[in-house]
Motif scaffolding. Sequence first.
Motif: not given
Length: 105
Positions: A43, A84, A86, A102, A104
């Motif tokens: 990532v 972000e 995850f 994912h 935002n």
Amino acid sequence: MNWKTLLLGAVAGFAAGYAGKQIWEQSGNPSPEKVLENVKSAVKKDGKIYGSWILMKPETYEKFDLDYQVYRGGITRHNEGKREQFEFVADASTGTVIDFTHKNI
């Protein structure tokens, strides 16, 4: 007791313990920390990581009618000024990521 014999025994014991540890790590299941480290390295290629977590106890997870023992975890990073988040699910026996989402924020 001879000091040389004692020293030789201590060195042999240390070497055997170290070799056993290496063999166990290579043949055993990956630790939760190792799984998190692998996911983080994938990532962080696209942004700086600010936080991460992983549950240390495996849990049952079903996907496509198959049951897995998995670790759940998450990562937060900044990419191009955006935060972000995850979340991932990784197989506890192999470390393979089974699910990855994912968001935002």
